[in-house]
Design an enzyme around this catalytic site. Structure first.
Site, PDB file in Angstrom:
ATOM      1  N   HIS A 252      41.632  39.286  36.046  1.00  0.00           N
ATOM      2  CA  HIS A 252      41.013  38.004  36.224  1.00  0.00           C
ATOM      3  C   HIS A 252      41.394  37.478  37.749  1.00  0.00           C
ATOM      4  CE1 HIS A 252      37.805  36.541  33.772  1.00  0.00           C
ATOM      5  NE2 HIS A 252      38.290  35.326  34.059  1.00  0.00           N
ATOM      6  N   ARG A 255      39.096  38.192  40.311  1.00  0.00           N
ATOM      7  CA  ARG A 255      37.906  37.293  40.080  1.00  0.00           C
ATOM      8  C   ARG A 255      38.306  35.780  40.707  1.00  0.00           C
ATOM      9  NH1 ARG A 255      33.264  36.560  37.334  1.00  0.00           N
ATOM     10  NH2 ARG A 255      32.786  34.604  36.187  1.00  0.00           N
ATOM     11  N   TYR A 287      37.414  25.877  41.430  1.00  0.00           N
ATOM     12  CA  TYR A 287      38.044  26.752  42.414  1.00  0.00           C
ATOM     13  C   TYR A 287      37.986  25.903  43.794  1.00  0.00           C
ATOM     14  CZ  TYR A 287      37.543  30.987  39.333  1.00  0.00           C
ATOM     15  OH  TYR A 287      37.540  31.749  38.332  1.00  0.00           O
TER      16      TYR A 287
END
Length: 307
Positions: A252, A255, A287
């Site tokens: 992850h 990602r 993000y």
């Protein structure tokens, strides 16, 4: 309706109608099996007989157990129990939902941990030689480099990456990814990922495929079987160790890094949402945080009285 039959039908609903992944289904099954075991000690034989006090009692007992469960584990357990009872209400097995007054525990807001671009480069080099310098690389190195290049180039979840078939790579330029709920999305591949995948597909995969049963999966293990999520996780851990990265690195992490670097490079959040396969843009917006160092840098270079 007995709790056991209700659980069985609920899990089938999650599998067939909602298309949850095996990983998510396993989490639901684990949580609700624990709930049903508690109900059995109370001689509960009908979901219609359960009250809010029963649900509160179960969750309180779990919360006070040793070792103390994390808030995230309690939140997931609560969500699983709520889902089962809401399903029972919709199906007409109960007249009330005993979870309506539940208040989810507050979870600390944690920003995704992304690697720097330099750290990503080091991680990829830890997996295997860079595209264009792979003449002496082993078959495993070529495969591992292709896997990590694809994860970083597409932002795919590791479960999505290991579930890819060869036919999902279209003309080596785009990848068809199947995400949560069996939703498909198309993600382009950069030149590095295209070259690494090309080397793996032509020089490695045919030989791996001959070692096992015929499989359409893109990434194969050394014995020819489809690469598992656990094996992919180990590939990343080994690459991080060889790269000397102190930061915790997981599938992850790539990602998170994919999304963060795209946004830092000026990509629109809606485009990143589509590439990540998020159902809501609110999920993608986590993000868009800006680090304190970046804030200071922009302030120092932009404000007329910053110096």
């Amino acid at each position: 309706m007995t709790p056991e039959r209700a659980l069985d039908r609920y899990l089938r609903h999650l599998t067939i109608e909602r298309g949850l992944s095996p990983h998510s289904l396993a989490a639901y099954r684990r949580d609700l099996t624990r709930y049903l075991a508690w109900l059995e000690t109370r001689d509960v034989t009908d979901v219609a007989a359960l009250t809010a006090n029963d649900v509160d009692g179960f969750l309180a007992e779990v919360a006070s157990g040793e070792p103390r469960p994390a808030a995230s584990s309690l939140a997931r357990l609560q969500s699983s129990v709520r889902g089962l009872h809401r399903f029972a209400l919709r199906e007409g097995w109960a007249e009330v939902d005993p979870t309506t007054r539940l208040v989810a525990p507050k979870l600390p807001k944690r920003l995704p941990k992304a690697l720097t671009i330099d750290q990503v480069d080091r991680l990829l080099d830890g997996a295997g030689p860079a595209p264009g310098a792979q003449h002496d690389a082993s078959a495993v190195q070529l495969r591992d480099r292709a896997l990590l290049e694809l994860l970083y180039a597409t932002g795919a979840r590791v479960s999505e990456a290991v579930s890819l078939d060869v036919d999902d790579v279209i003309d080596t330029e785009i990848v068809r990814v199947r995400g949560k709920g069996s939703k498909e999305r198309i993600v382009p591949l950069g030149s590095y990922a295209r070259e690494a995948l090309g080397a793996y597909l032509t020089r490695v995969r045919p030989a791996l495929a001959r070692r096992g049963r015929a499989s359409a999966r893109l990434f194969l293990g050394v014995r020819g079987a489809p690469l598992s999520r656990q094996s992919a996780w180990l590939v990343i851990q080994d690459a991080a160790e060889r790269a000397g990265l102190d930061a915790h690195v997981s599938p992850h992490t790539l990602r998170h890094s994919f999304a963060t670097h795209l946004l830092q490079g000026g990509a629109d959040v809606r485009v990143v949402q589509e590439l990540l396969g998020h159902a809501s843009v609110a999920t993608t917006q986590i993000y868009t945080h800006v680090s304190v160092d970046t804030l200071r840098e922009v302030y120092a270079s932009s404000h007329p009285r910053a110096r």
